[in-house]
Design an enzyme around this catalytic site. Sequence first.
Site, PDB file in Angstrom:
ATOM      1  N   ASP A  23       0.788  -1.527   0.093  1.00 37.48           N
ATOM      2  CA  ASP A  23       0.422   0.044   0.083  1.00 37.48           C
ATOM      3  C   ASP A  23       0.905   1.866   0.253  1.00 37.48           C
ATOM      4  OD1 ASP A  23      -2.125  -1.615   0.283  1.00 37.48           O
ATOM      5  OD2 ASP A  23      -2.744  -0.330   2.090  1.00 37.48           O
ATOM      6  N   LYS A  80      -8.224   0.695  -4.899  1.00 37.48           N
ATOM      7  CA  LYS A  80      -9.467   0.094  -4.076  1.00 37.48           C
ATOM      8  C   LYS A  80     -10.838   1.029  -4.769  1.00 37.48           C
ATOM      9  CE  LYS A  80      -7.129  -1.614  -0.111  1.00 37.48           C
ATOM     10  NZ  LYS A  80      -6.999  -2.905  -0.407  1.00 37.48           N
ATOM     11  N   GLY A 152      -5.520  -2.943   8.956  1.00 37.34           N
ATOM     12  CA  GLY A 152      -4.632  -1.810  10.155  1.00 37.34           C
ATOM     13  C   GLY A 152      -4.448  -2.149  11.264  1.00 37.34           C
ATOM     14  N   GLY A 271      -0.684  -3.855   4.298  1.00 43.30           N
ATOM     15  CA  GLY A 271      -0.862  -2.503   3.794  1.00 43.30           C
ATOM     16  C   GLY A 271      -0.304  -1.464   5.172  1.00 43.30           C
ATOM     17  N   SER A 272      -0.184  -1.079   6.094  1.00 41.39           N
ATOM     18  CA  SER A 272      -0.211  -0.203   6.917  1.00 41.39           C
ATOM     19  C   SER A 272       1.576  -0.562   7.469  1.00 41.39           C
ATOM     20  CB  SER A 272      -1.022  -0.187   8.522  1.00 41.39           C
ATOM     21  OG  SER A 272      -2.440   0.154   8.122  1.00 41.39           O
TER      22      SER A 272
END
Length: 330
Positions: A23, A80, A152, A271-272
């Site tokens: 991400d 997304k 997340g 992602g994070s």
Amino acid sequence: MKKGTDLLKKGFAKMVKHGVVMDVTNVEQAQIAEEAGAVAVMALERVPADIRAAGGVARMSDPALIEEIMDAVSIPVMAKCRIGHTTEALVLEAIGVDMIDESEVLTQADPFFHIYKKKFNVPFVCGARNLGEAVRRIWEGAAMIRTKGEAGTGNIVEAVRHMRLMNEAIAQLQRMTDEEVYGVAKFYANRYAELAKTVREGMGLPATVLENEPIYEGFTLAEIIDGLYEVLLEVKKLGRLPVVNFAAGGVATPADAALMMQLGSDGVFVGSGIFKSENPLERARAIVEATYNYDKPDIVAEVSKNLGEAMKGIDITQISEAEKMQYRGD
């Protein structure tokens, strides 16, 4: 790359197999991801941890941001859209993204249905907590599946749960007769009948849906059952999903990535976990190395050294059921 057929869509997904998709929220991060060895980037305005913290409604990112990132890197760029939001998907296809993630990380747009992905030329990836969700998404046209995990959080437990549920369901499917598999297809197909049942109940009628009744994109319940049955038979024959299956949702360390690969993942989404850590470039490189060398503990150990602080994680038990993203869209 020419796009369109299921074969071409699945072919693109296989191109990123054994790799890491990261991400990114800006050009600088995209360039760091490319330098670190990412096979693709996911362009979005906020990583899942920030989406979770901000609350409110999370939507498709600004197309201008996505285009900036597409112009800045040579690796594929994904983006997304909200679950069921066909128009967001059409916009992403129009600007030329390489793959669309119909994602539970964003706020769900359609409470009844996912996008019918076979209408699109661009390939889709979708999340799944279990075999039923995966089979429905594949029948709808998904070229790639990923675990939902719990995005997340920096907590791998839900991604592990979803991969183990998938693996065990496939193992049980292989021990079934074709007649039993057909029964599973009928059960999985019930999810598509919820809109029709809800409307009938609102009219004071029995919540019964006939098999010859169109209920989703012009398909009858019987046609959906047959379609899911075909996918299930392919899963039974192969002993795995017929599309690439990545891990996602809570990957924060090289060891997390290696664990998911050991459980049978074809690759990893992060992602994070990278840009919420102390040293994004080194952590990104380490996760890429661990994903490629998941079966070599000495290499995973070496790349895990001196990475600095990982992202601050969240205990899953501290998140209310209403706040869990994984329950969006089944």
